[in-house]
Design a protein around this motif. Structure first.
Motif, mmCIF file in Angstrom:
data_model
loop_
_atom_site.group_PDB
_atom_site.id
_atom_site.type_symbol
_atom_site.label_atom_id
_atom_site.label_comp_id
_atom_site.label_asym_id
_atom_site.label_seq_id
_atom_site.Cartn_x
_atom_site.Cartn_y
_atom_site.Cartn_z
ATOM 1 N N LEU A 66 102.085 81.261 54.384
ATOM 2 C CA LEU A 66 101.045 80.699 53.537
ATOM 3 C C LEU A 66 99.734 81.394 53.865
ATOM 4 N N ALA A 67 99.100 81.967 52.827
ATOM 5 C CA ALA A 67 97.827 82.667 53.014
ATOM 6 C C ALA A 67 96.769 82.032 52.128
ATOM 7 N N HIS A 68 95.555 81.902 52.685
ATOM 8 C CA HIS A 68 94.393 81.396 51.945
ATOM 9 C C HIS A 68 93.379 82.523 51.783
ATOM 10 N N HIS A 69 92.758 82.567 50.608
ATOM 11 C CA HIS A 69 91.677 83.528 50.400
ATOM 12 C C HIS A 69 90.409 82.948 51.004
ATOM 13 N N ILE A 70 89.774 83.739 51.863
ATOM 14 C CA ILE A 70 88.612 83.253 52.600
ATOM 15 C C ILE A 70 87.312 83.947 52.193
ATOM 16 N N GLU A 71 87.417 85.006 51.382
ATOM 17 C CA GLU A 71 86.239 85.719 50.926
ATOM 18 C C GLU A 71 86.574 86.402 49.608
ATOM 19 N N CYS A 72 85.589 86.448 48.705
ATOM 20 C CA CYS A 72 85.794 87.109 47.417
ATOM 21 C C CYS A 72 84.451 87.581 46.886
ATOM 22 N N ASN A 73 84.369 88.870 46.545
ATOM 23 C CA ASN A 73 83.167 89.463 45.970
ATOM 24 C C ASN A 73 83.592 90.405 44.845
ATOM 25 N N PRO A 74 83.861 89.843 43.642
ATOM 26 C CA PRO A 74 84.346 90.667 42.534
ATOM 27 C C PRO A 74 83.330 91.743 42.132
ATOM 28 N N PRO A 75 83.735 92.917 41.763
ATOM 29 C CA PRO A 75 85.089 93.481 41.810
ATOM 30 C C PRO A 75 85.304 94.355 43.045
ATOM 31 N N TYR A 76 84.713 93.973 44.175
ATOM 32 C CA TYR A 76 84.706 94.839 45.348
ATOM 33 C C TYR A 76 85.614 94.430 46.493
ATOM 34 N N LEU A 77 85.894 93.131 46.619
ATOM 35 C CA LEU A 77 86.572 92.685 47.836
ATOM 36 C C LEU A 77 87.177 91.307 47.660
ATOM 37 N N VAL A 79 89.620 88.741 50.531
ATOM 38 C CA VAL A 79 90.218 88.685 51.864
ATOM 39 C C VAL A 79 91.097 87.456 51.954
ATOM 40 N N ASP A 80 92.317 87.655 52.476
ATOM 41 C CA ASP A 80 93.178 86.502 52.724
ATOM 42 C C ASP A 80 93.570 86.451 54.202
ATOM 43 N N ARG A 81 93.807 85.223 54.652
ATOM 44 C CA ARG A 81 94.176 84.987 56.051
ATOM 45 C C ARG A 81 95.444 84.144 56.091
ATOM 46 N N GLN A 82 96.365 84.551 56.934
ATOM 47 C CA GLN A 82 97.589 83.779 57.132
ATOM 48 C C GLN A 82 97.243 82.463 57.804
ATOM 49 N N ILE A 84 99.952 79.940 57.830
ATOM 50 C CA ILE A 84 101.278 79.669 58.382
ATOM 51 C C ILE A 84 102.085 80.931 58.176
ATOM 52 N N GLY A 85 102.787 81.374 59.206
ATOM 53 C CA GLY A 85 103.598 82.578 59.018
ATOM 54 C C GLY A 85 104.094 83.176 60.311
ATOM 55 N N PRO A 86 104.679 84.358 60.182
ATOM 56 C CA PRO A 86 105.352 84.970 61.318
ATOM 57 C C PRO A 86 104.431 85.634 62.327
ATOM 58 N N MET A 87 103.176 85.873 61.967
ATOM 59 C CA MET A 87 102.262 86.569 62.869
ATOM 60 C C MET A 87 101.417 85.567 63.652
ATOM 61 N N GLU A 88 100.964 86.011 64.800
ATOM 62 C CA GLU A 88 100.028 85.204 65.590
ATOM 63 C C GLU A 88 98.715 85.054 64.804
ATOM 64 N N SER A 89 98.278 86.152 64.213
ATOM 65 C CA SER A 89 97.125 86.137 63.309
ATOM 66 C C SER A 89 97.291 87.282 62.318
ATOM 67 N N TRP A 90 96.629 87.140 61.151
ATOM 68 C CA TRP A 90 96.747 88.128 60.074
ATOM 69 C C TRP A 90 95.576 87.945 59.125
ATOM 70 N N VAL A 91 94.734 88.957 59.002
ATOM 71 C CA VAL A 91 93.637 88.951 58.038
ATOM 72 C C VAL A 91 93.741 90.244 57.240
ATOM 73 N N HIS A 92 93.818 90.099 55.910
ATOM 74 C CA HIS A 92 94.049 91.218 55.004
ATOM 75 C C HIS A 92 92.855 91.379 54.080
ATOM 76 N N ARG A 93 92.151 92.512 54.223
ATOM 77 C CA ARG A 93 91.007 92.849 53.361
ATOM 78 C C ARG A 93 91.487 93.790 52.260
#
Length: 158
Positions: A66-77, A79-82, A84-93
């Motif tokens: 389960l990932a939540h979007h934690i930042e959004c700046n259209p149309p440039y960026l 960011v989602d953060r895990q 719940i999931g298989p990783m200890e932590s995960w942030v995807h820009r």
């Protein structure tokens, strides 16, 4: 903490690439067919608070992601953060930069593998290779789909 980055110059305007990522079927389009992933839901588009939920299969073992979007700046960026999931932590820009009418698409992930530094040392290379394979596919699909949109706008049809 490990870092993965994949970047491609997409031959389409930034607005076209952003709009492609807003599609309701984006997760289906960008999931490589060989990956054992089931898309459970996607809600909220790309904005802050949006969620994406998957079921990954590790052999016969289902893993919820389960990932939540934690930042959004259209149309440039965005960011989602895990959560719940298989990783200890995960942030995807997901970054979009205009370069002379084209778009520099960059996926940057900072993550930690459960088990700490020893596990990261032992299998980090394998995770990195899987990510590279997946994002190569995603960026190729993005280029192909955006090419079709640009061709339709330019030539008025398929």
């Amino acid at each position: 903490m490990l870092t993965f980055q994949y970047t491609t110059l997409i031959n389409a305007p930034i607005e076209t690439v952003w709009q492609f990522h807003e599609r309701s079927d984006i997760l289906v389009l960008l999931t490589p067919p060989w990956q054992p992933v089931q898309i459970i839901k996607r809600e909220g588009g790309l904005g802050v608070g949006a969620i994406s939920e998957f079921r990954l299969w590790l052999g016969f073992i289902p893993i919820r992601w389960l990932a939540h979007h934690i930042e959004c700046n259209p149309p440039y960026l965005f960011v989602d953060r895990q959560e719940i999931g298989p990783m200890e932590s995960w942030v995807h820009r997901h970054e979009f930069v205009n370069e002379n009418g084209q778009t520099r698409l960059t996926d940057k992930i900072e993550y930690e593998i459960p088990g700490g530094l020893i596990v990261e040392f032992l299998i980090g290379w394998w995770v990195d290779s899987r990510l590279k394979e997946m994002f190569r596919y995603r960026h190729e699909v993005t280029q192909r789909e955006c090419d079709e949109v640009v061709a339709t706008r330019t030539f008025g049809g398929g």
